[in-house]
Scaffold this motif. Structure first.
Motif, PDB file in Angstrom:
ATOM      1  N   VAL A 137       0.839  -1.207   0.000  1.00 51.66           N
ATOM      2  CA  VAL A 137       0.000   0.000   0.000  1.00 51.66           C
ATOM      3  C   VAL A 137       0.872   1.255   0.000  1.00 51.66           C
ATOM      4  N   LEU A 138       1.904   1.281   0.837  1.00 52.46           N
ATOM      5  CA  LEU A 138       2.760   2.468   0.894  1.00 52.46           C
ATOM      6  C   LEU A 138       3.493   2.709  -0.427  1.00 52.46           C
ATOM      7  N   LEU A 139       4.061   1.663  -0.995  1.00 54.37           N
ATOM      8  CA  LEU A 139       4.766   1.824  -2.272  1.00 54.37           C
ATOM      9  C   LEU A 139       3.833   2.261  -3.390  1.00 54.37           C
ATOM     10  N   THR A 140       2.666   1.657  -3.443  1.00 53.32           N
ATOM     11  CA  THR A 140       1.735   1.977  -4.523  1.00 53.32           C
ATOM     12  C   THR A 140       1.171   3.385  -4.369  1.00 53.32           C
ATOM     13  N   ARG A 141       0.889   3.800  -3.144  1.00 58.68           N
ATOM     14  CA  ARG A 141       0.433   5.193  -2.936  1.00 58.68           C
ATOM     15  C   ARG A 141       1.538   6.186  -3.277  1.00 58.68           C
ATOM     16  N   ALA A 142       2.758   5.859  -2.889  1.00 57.98           N
ATOM     17  CA  ALA A 142       3.890   6.737  -3.247  1.00 57.98           C
ATOM     18  C   ALA A 142       4.065   6.790  -4.760  1.00 57.98           C
ATOM     19  N   LEU A 143       3.873   5.658  -5.416  1.00 60.94           N
ATOM     20  CA  LEU A 143       3.969   5.616  -6.866  1.00 60.94           C
ATOM     21  C   LEU A 143       2.880   6.466  -7.502  1.00 60.94           C
ATOM     22  N   ARG A 144       1.698   6.439  -6.917  1.00 59.34           N
ATOM     23  CA  ARG A 144       0.598   7.257  -7.423  1.00 59.34           C
ATOM     24  C   ARG A 144       0.943   8.742  -7.299  1.00 59.34           C
ATOM     25  N   ARG A 145       1.486   9.153  -6.155  1.00 62.73           N
ATOM     26  CA  ARG A 145       1.878  10.542  -5.973  1.00 62.73           C
ATOM     27  C   ARG A 145       3.028  10.915  -6.901  1.00 62.73           C
TER      28      ARG A 145
END
Length: 191
Positions: free
Chosen positions: A180-188
């Motif tokens: 979740v953290l990596l994917t949210r960071a990737l989204r940002r």
């Protein structure tokens, strides 16, 4: 607007180039369909504006001026795949997007490598979760003979496992949190 070629070799070069463009544009998605027509028009205009030499020479020069599709379309493809993957949390789209970002050689390649390393760490935690029931003495938090601690998968005679089966929920939680953290960071990162 396709030029009329009398030389089959020139027609073949045109067809190959257009096929490469169409493959890349299809991967980007329907919003890029107009791009394929624009590239055909630019290639046709470049070919028509060059009047010296054979058709093969002229189409080769036109292709050189426009560039290879993989060079200028790969960053667009990478951005689209990363955006869709981050929005849907689809690991296949994310990995393909990271692959194309790294291959594009852009400034963003370093960031893509860092994200890829994070997802590889996540895969390590997932492997620990899967292997723990089968290799319980070699997976988890291991205290070595010299007192050092290792969290992961170790070989024979590496020491004493300290967490027991508690390492399964711990690695599952780490997998979920890291994903979740990596994917949210990737989204940002993509916006």
């Amino acid at each position: 607007m396709i030029p009329e070629f009398s030389d089959p070799a020139a027609q073949g070069l045109w067809n190959d180039y257009v096929a490469q463009v169409d493959r890349m544009v299809a991967l980007i998605g329907p919003e890029a369909a107009e791009l394929s027509e624009d590239l055909r028009a630019h290639l046709a205009d470049s070919f028509a504006s060059d009047t010296s030499g054979s058709e093969v020479d002229r189409i080769q020069r036109a292709i050189e001026r426009l560039g290879q599709p993989s060079e200028f379309l790969r960053p667009m493809l990478a951005d689209e795949l990363l955006e869709r993957g981050a929005r849907t949390y689809d690991p296949a789209l994310i990995s393909r997007g990271l692959y194309h970002t790294i291959r594009s050689g852009s400034r963003r390649a370093f960031s893509a490598i860092a994200f890829a390393a994070g997802y590889i760490l996540l895969a390590n935690f997932a492997a620990m979760t899967l292997f723990k029931p089968f290799f319980s003495d070699h997976v988890g938090l291991i205290r070595g003979p010299n007192g050092s601690l290792t969290f992961g998968i170790v070989g024979d005679g590496a020491g004493e496992e300290l967490l027991g089966l508690w390492s399964i929920p711990l690695t599952l939680a780490l997998c979920a949190l890291l994903y979740v953290l990596l994917t949210r960071a990737l989204r940002r990162y993509g916006t």
